[in-house]
Write an enzyme that holds these catalytic residues in place. Structure first.
Site, mmCIF file in Angstrom:
data_model
loop_
_atom_site.group_PDB
_atom_site.id
_atom_site.type_symbol
_atom_site.label_atom_id
_atom_site.label_comp_id
_atom_site.label_asym_id
_atom_site.label_seq_id
_atom_site.Cartn_x
_atom_site.Cartn_y
_atom_site.Cartn_z
ATOM 1 N N CYS A 177 0.810 -1.195 0.117
ATOM 2 C CA CYS A 177 0.137 0.080 -0.070
ATOM 3 C C CYS A 177 0.820 1.290 0.135
ATOM 4 C CB CYS A 177 -0.949 -0.153 1.292
ATOM 5 S SG CYS A 177 -2.122 -1.348 0.953
ATOM 6 N N HIS A 223 -10.489 -10.667 0.191
ATOM 7 C CA HIS A 223 -11.357 -10.187 -0.955
ATOM 8 C C HIS A 223 -12.546 -9.031 -0.340
ATOM 9 C CE1 HIS A 223 -15.430 -10.591 -2.920
ATOM 10 N NE2 HIS A 223 -14.799 -10.409 -3.976
#
Length: 403
Positions: A177, A223
């Site tokens: 990230c 997910h």
């Protein structure tokens, strides 16, 4: 080689006409954000529908209540996914072994047109003030942790956007990230050393390419929060004395590892795709590390957190934003843009913080924020900090000002 010969060589180097900027001039040169553009795949998935779909899969049905609760607690409404996960063939594919090669082919198929579209938009925006921008772009930095192939997206951007064939290329991979911050640092160093150049940074993440729905709740958690997206930034440089109104300048970069947090974020390549594992301790690592690290960084610039007007916090998930907010004593308003990007897109890894920064800068034009120290002087630049988290756990960020 004799000492006389060496001395003559040094003298020749000093008189060479293409020397780099002097240290004194480098101190005056400041990297600038010329434009930011963002984009996503067209396929939009509502989080409530995704929860019902995943919970209804036969091999996950026993965890249905837990899965639906997990999805509802993400504070995500929608995500944009390149791969349609609501298809039987997608689910069948995700359960197959040894799919890594096919997944990387899928990454290439979806990544190139999205990167082209967003990079083109960033260049078009910056070209308003610099019509010959394409000729000035001499470095492309491509950032991703979700797919690999070579020749890669960087070469396709150069070809499809008709950039110079001698444009330098750098890729930043597997930094998670925080990778956008690494890409911006590379671009900033380049333009400071080469003031006539511009650099293009493209961050593109396609987590849906690596989606797996095995009988493992970690896969379900991954997910439930990750989405797909792309951000592109044009970086230039100008001397401090020549900075014009509306410019966004990068003052400094931050990079520091949090002590004893190595298991916080893990990335891996397996035979069925690229995987990410988040430790249960990750929020605690962030809460313990972010306060001292950010405050020390600001202090090195004679700043306190009360003097910061703009906080671009990585929207990595509910616990991430909450722990950062608590550790730095930020108000709800100061992290509102991070919550909004999380709500609309989920966690897009490296691209996420640039989505936040773009939104924040646009909003600040019409609604200038106030720091905790009180209303800002309208004639003074807004000071901001942007940061994300890398495997390690590392905190990567930048200090910026909007004139």
């Amino acid at each position: 080689m004799t000492s006389n010969t060496l001395q003559k060589s040094y003298q020749a180097m000093e008189s060479f006409p293409f020397v780099q900027p002097t240290p004194a001039r480098l101190r005056r040169l400041l990297p600038t954000i010329e434009s930011i553009a963002t984009g996503t795949p067209n396929n939009i998935v509502r989080q409530s529908e995704a929860a019902q779909f995943v919970a209804s899969l036969p091999h996950l049905h026993q965890n249905r209540a837990r899965i639906e609760r997990l999805y509802s607690n993400t504070r995500i409404d929608t995500r944009h996914l390149a791969v349609d996960l609501f298809l039987e063939e997608t689910i069948a594919f995700s359960s197959q072994p040894s799919t890594i090669q096919t997944r990387m082919q899928m990454f290439q198929e979806h990544a190139v047109p999205l990167a082209e579209r967003v990079a083109k938009q960033a260049i078009a925006t910056a070209s308003v003030e610099m019509p010959n921008l394409k000729d000035a772009i001499r470095l492309v930095v491509f950032v991703t942790s979700t797919g690999f192939f070579a020749p890669g997206v960087d070469t396709e951007i150069i070809r499809r956007l008709a950039l110079r064939r001698d444009t330098a290329r750098v890729t930043v991979n597997f930094m998670g990230c925080a990778a956008a911050m690494n890409g911006l640092r590379i671009a900033s160093d380049h333009v400071r050393a080469n003031p006539t150049h511009k650099a293009l940074v493209v961050c593109l993440e396609l987590s849906s390419v690596n989606a797996v729905f095995a009988d493992d709740l970690n896969d379900v958690i991954i997910h439930s929060i990750f989405g797909d997206g792309c951000a592109a930034v044009v970086i230039g440089a100008c001397e401090a004395e020549a900075i014009g109104q509306g410019k966004v300048i990068i003052r400094d970069h931050l990079s520091q590892l949090v002590e004893n947090s190595e298991d916080g974020i893990s990335l891996d390549v397996q035979d069925n795709g690229i995987t990410c594992k988040l430790s249960r301790q990750l929020p605690d690592y962030i809460e313990a590390g972010v306060g001292p690290i950010i405050e020390s960084f600001l202090a090195s610039h004679d700043l306190t957190k009360e003097r910061i007007d703009l906080w671009a916090v990585h929207p990595g998930g509910v616990k991430i934003i909450e722990k950062v907010q608590a550790a730095l004593d930020l108000t709800d308003a100061q992290v509102a843009d991070s919550w909004e990007i999380l709500r609309q897109y989920g966690n897009m890894l490296s691209a996420s913080v640039l989505f936040v920064l773009e939104r924040m800068l646009l909003r600040s034009e019409n609604h200038p924020p106030h720091s905790q120290a009180g209303p800002s002087n309208p004639h003074q630049p807004l000071t901001g900090i942007a940061f994300s988290f890398s495997p390690g756990v590392g905190i990567e960020g930048l200090l910026f000002q909007k004139v």
